[in-house]
Design an enzyme around this catalytic site. Sequence first.
Site, mmCIF file in Angstrom:
data_model
loop_
_atom_site.group_PDB
_atom_site.id
_atom_site.type_symbol
_atom_site.label_atom_id
_atom_site.label_comp_id
_atom_site.label_asym_id
_atom_site.label_seq_id
_atom_site.Cartn_x
_atom_site.Cartn_y
_atom_site.Cartn_z
ATOM 1 N N SER A 104 2.895 10.724 -27.730
ATOM 2 C CA SER A 104 3.397 10.414 -26.395
ATOM 3 C C SER A 104 2.571 11.165 -25.360
ATOM 4 O O SER A 104 2.340 12.372 -25.491
ATOM 5 C CB SER A 104 4.867 10.847 -26.311
ATOM 6 O OG SER A 104 5.356 10.647 -25.014
ATOM 7 N N ASN A 136 18.058 14.064 -19.112
ATOM 8 C CA ASN A 136 18.775 15.156 -19.747
ATOM 9 C C ASN A 136 18.753 16.337 -18.790
ATOM 10 O O ASN A 136 17.676 16.835 -18.467
ATOM 11 C CB ASN A 136 17.996 15.525 -21.020
ATOM 12 C CG ASN A 136 18.897 15.679 -22.210
ATOM 13 O OD1 ASN A 136 20.012 16.157 -22.103
ATOM 14 N ND2 ASN A 136 18.386 15.267 -23.350
ATOM 15 N N CYS A 170 10.940 18.005 -15.879
ATOM 16 C CA CYS A 170 10.813 18.498 -17.252
ATOM 17 C C CYS A 170 10.928 20.024 -17.320
ATOM 18 O O CYS A 170 10.422 20.740 -16.449
ATOM 19 C CB CYS A 170 9.472 18.051 -17.805
ATOM 20 S SG CYS A 170 9.193 18.560 -19.500
ATOM 21 N N LEU A 205 5.961 6.728 -18.419
ATOM 22 C CA LEU A 205 5.624 6.035 -17.164
ATOM 23 C C LEU A 205 6.500 6.527 -16.011
ATOM 24 O O LEU A 205 6.002 7.000 -15.003
ATOM 25 C CB LEU A 205 5.789 4.527 -17.378
ATOM 26 C CG LEU A 205 4.963 3.651 -16.464
ATOM 27 C CD1 LEU A 205 3.489 3.763 -16.809
ATOM 28 C CD2 LEU A 205 5.402 2.188 -16.574
ATOM 29 N N HIS A 206 7.785 6.353 -16.156
ATOM 30 C CA HIS A 206 8.806 6.929 -15.271
ATOM 31 C C HIS A 206 8.828 6.438 -13.824
ATOM 32 O O HIS A 206 9.702 6.851 -13.050
ATOM 33 C CB HIS A 206 8.760 8.463 -15.282
ATOM 34 C CG HIS A 206 8.804 9.082 -16.654
ATOM 35 N ND1 HIS A 206 9.494 8.537 -17.709
ATOM 36 C CD2 HIS A 206 8.231 10.222 -17.151
ATOM 37 C CE1 HIS A 206 9.349 9.299 -18.786
ATOM 38 N NE2 HIS A 206 8.583 10.309 -18.477
ATOM 39 N N GLY A 255 4.445 20.195 -24.412
ATOM 40 C CA GLY A 255 2.995 20.104 -24.278
ATOM 41 C C GLY A 255 2.481 18.695 -24.120
ATOM 42 O O GLY A 255 3.202 17.719 -24.348
ATOM 43 N N GLU A 256 1.227 18.586 -23.700
ATOM 44 C CA GLU A 256 0.577 17.290 -23.534
ATOM 45 C C GLU A 256 -0.445 17.139 -24.671
ATOM 46 O O GLU A 256 -1.494 17.790 -24.663
ATOM 47 C CB GLU A 256 -0.099 17.230 -22.144
ATOM 48 C CG GLU A 256 -0.986 16.038 -21.923
ATOM 49 C CD GLU A 256 -0.386 14.703 -22.379
ATOM 50 O OE1 GLU A 256 0.739 14.378 -22.024
ATOM 51 O OE2 GLU A 256 -1.088 13.979 -23.124
ATOM 52 N N GLU A 265 9.236 24.603 -29.786
ATOM 53 C CA GLU A 265 10.421 23.950 -30.351
ATOM 54 C C GLU A 265 10.002 22.806 -31.258
ATOM 55 O O GLU A 265 8.973 22.177 -31.011
ATOM 56 C CB GLU A 265 11.250 23.320 -29.231
ATOM 57 C CG GLU A 265 11.713 24.289 -28.194
ATOM 58 C CD GLU A 265 12.459 23.591 -27.070
ATOM 59 O OE1 GLU A 265 12.843 24.278 -26.140
ATOM 60 O OE2 GLU A 265 12.656 22.364 -27.123
ATOM 61 N N CYS A 273 3.312 23.889 -20.950
ATOM 62 C CA CYS A 273 2.653 22.651 -20.544
ATOM 63 C C CYS A 273 2.108 22.816 -19.125
ATOM 64 O O CYS A 273 2.732 23.473 -18.286
ATOM 65 C CB CYS A 273 3.654 21.495 -20.597
ATOM 66 S SG CYS A 273 2.930 19.894 -20.203
ATOM 67 N N CYS A 320 13.161 18.082 -23.710
ATOM 68 C CA CYS A 320 11.904 18.784 -23.833
ATOM 69 C C CYS A 320 11.938 20.208 -23.250
ATOM 70 O O CYS A 320 12.142 20.385 -22.061
ATOM 71 C CB CYS A 320 10.921 17.956 -23.048
ATOM 72 S SG CYS A 320 9.346 17.912 -23.760
HETATM 73 N N1 SAH Z 1 3.547 15.356 -22.536
HETATM 74 C C1 SAH Z 1 3.946 14.244 -23.319
HETATM 75 C C2 SAH Z 1 4.927 14.550 -24.427
HETATM 76 C C3 SAH Z 1 6.038 15.519 -24.160
HETATM 77 S S1 SAH Z 1 7.403 15.011 -23.207
HETATM 78 C C4 SAH Z 1 4.484 13.134 -22.423
HETATM 79 O O1 SAH Z 1 4.571 13.325 -21.224
HETATM 80 O O2 SAH Z 1 4.751 12.053 -22.913
HETATM 81 C C5 SAH Z 1 8.265 13.817 -24.145
HETATM 82 C C6 SAH Z 1 9.091 12.858 -23.298
HETATM 83 O O3 SAH Z 1 10.292 13.492 -22.812
HETATM 84 C C7 SAH Z 1 8.343 12.365 -22.079
HETATM 85 O O4 SAH Z 1 8.550 10.999 -21.874
HETATM 86 C C8 SAH Z 1 8.971 13.195 -20.990
HETATM 87 O O5 SAH Z 1 8.737 12.614 -19.767
HETATM 88 C C9 SAH Z 1 10.422 13.217 -21.430
HETATM 89 N N2 SAH Z 1 11.253 14.247 -20.800
HETATM 90 C C10 SAH Z 1 10.886 15.442 -20.318
HETATM 91 N N3 SAH Z 1 11.936 16.086 -19.766
HETATM 92 C C11 SAH Z 1 13.004 15.281 -19.904
HETATM 93 C C12 SAH Z 1 14.398 15.384 -19.528
HETATM 94 N N4 SAH Z 1 14.872 16.447 -18.907
HETATM 95 N N5 SAH Z 1 15.205 14.336 -19.820
HETATM 96 C C13 SAH Z 1 14.739 13.248 -20.470
HETATM 97 N N6 SAH Z 1 13.453 13.105 -20.853
HETATM 98 C C14 SAH Z 1 12.588 14.103 -20.571
#
Ligand code: SAH
Length: 368
Positions: free
Chosen positions: A205, A313, A118, A229-230, A175-176, A91, A111, A356
């Site tokens: 990111s 989301n 995610c 971070l989360h 992806g990472e 995407e 990923c 994502c």
């Molecule tokens: N792997 C990388 C980049 C991809 S994810 C990373 O972890 O940063 C991009 C961002 O979207 C990350 O902060 C991820 O944690 C967040 N993300 C993933 N799923 C999500 C969702 N359902 N709602 C909101 N943010 C989400």
Amino acid sequence: MKTILFNLTDTELVEFITKLRQPKFRAKQIREWLNRGAPDFKSMKNLPEKLRLDLDCIAQTLPVRIIKRLDSSDGQTTKFLLELNDCEQIECVLMRTSYGNSVCVSSQAGCAMGCKFCASTLLGLKRNLTVNEIYSQILVAQWELRNDKFSDKPIHPNGDANNNDVSHIVIMGTGEPLQNIENVIGFIERANSDMGIGWRKITVSTCGIVPGIKELTKWGRPINLAISLHAPTNELRSEIMPINNKYKLEDVLDAATEFSNLHNRQLMIEYILLGRKNKDDETELLNSTPEHAEKLSTLLKGKNCMVNLIPWNAVDERDFAAPSGNAVHRFQDILIKNGIHTRIRRERGQDIGSACGQLRLNNTKGTK
Ligand code: SAH
């Protein structure tokens, strides 16, 4: 299998065109169209029609093909589902904003990171994307902008960016990126040299791959770094992000701070606000209580950073819930009171499943 012309070198393209008994200058014309992101040969207006039809039978322009597009109802966000040559899907998202046109690109098909909230990781990692496959995503967006049905009515008349150009890139799609660091660096170098996108307008990111962050530091380009971070403690972070079992929170922040300090850049901290429905259908806060906000403040105190709060989301397969607007604001207020720069990320394209990996996942489910 069709030849992907974008993947050919200039010499190879001339050879290809000569075999079709065409003059060499056709190769140059085709290259110009490819560099503009032409999705097909019928767009290549200065080629003879017969050649366009012949090319269509044996070749493809870019290594990605648009198989689905969704426009948000406000016209600001367009999400593309793209197919690669081996039928993997990725995407990318174009966001038309007040500061310019930003493209969110994927770095891998699928990923491996296994973050619990995610959608991208649900089907596991398929493979790394090549430099050309990542770069083609911004070409898709660039072509879209140049032929944009929305661009003749600018949404932000005061925006300083040229409405028809990609101005920002975020490597925040599926992806990472630091697991595919060589190609990601190759892509960024190319976006900078060939598209003229400034280092400071590019953001990588990561979920926190410490050796990868150190490699970015060694590489030395002043791009922006965002850390997903989360959670403010190792215990909670390991629960929702398995990568934390390998690289601890403090080590991730240390490596990221070193990177940002080197370039005097503000570190971006991404923090999804997560809750869970209990049996009475009430949302219990998982990482977003006032206590978590205090802990996060302590962790980030004195760092040059900006916390992006992201309401979760929804993803059907994931059993979380987004906290209420009140809980989000309370969380933000505590961070601000503690002197931590914080903003709540505006939800873009929620009506088109912009989280994502959602579009890819839904499309795969639909075709199985
Ligand atoms: N792997 C990388 C980049 C991809 S994810 C990373 O972890 O940063 C991009 C961002 O979207 C990350 O902060 C991820 O944690 C967040 N993300 C993933 N799923 C999500 C969702 N359902 N709602 C909101 N943010 C989400």
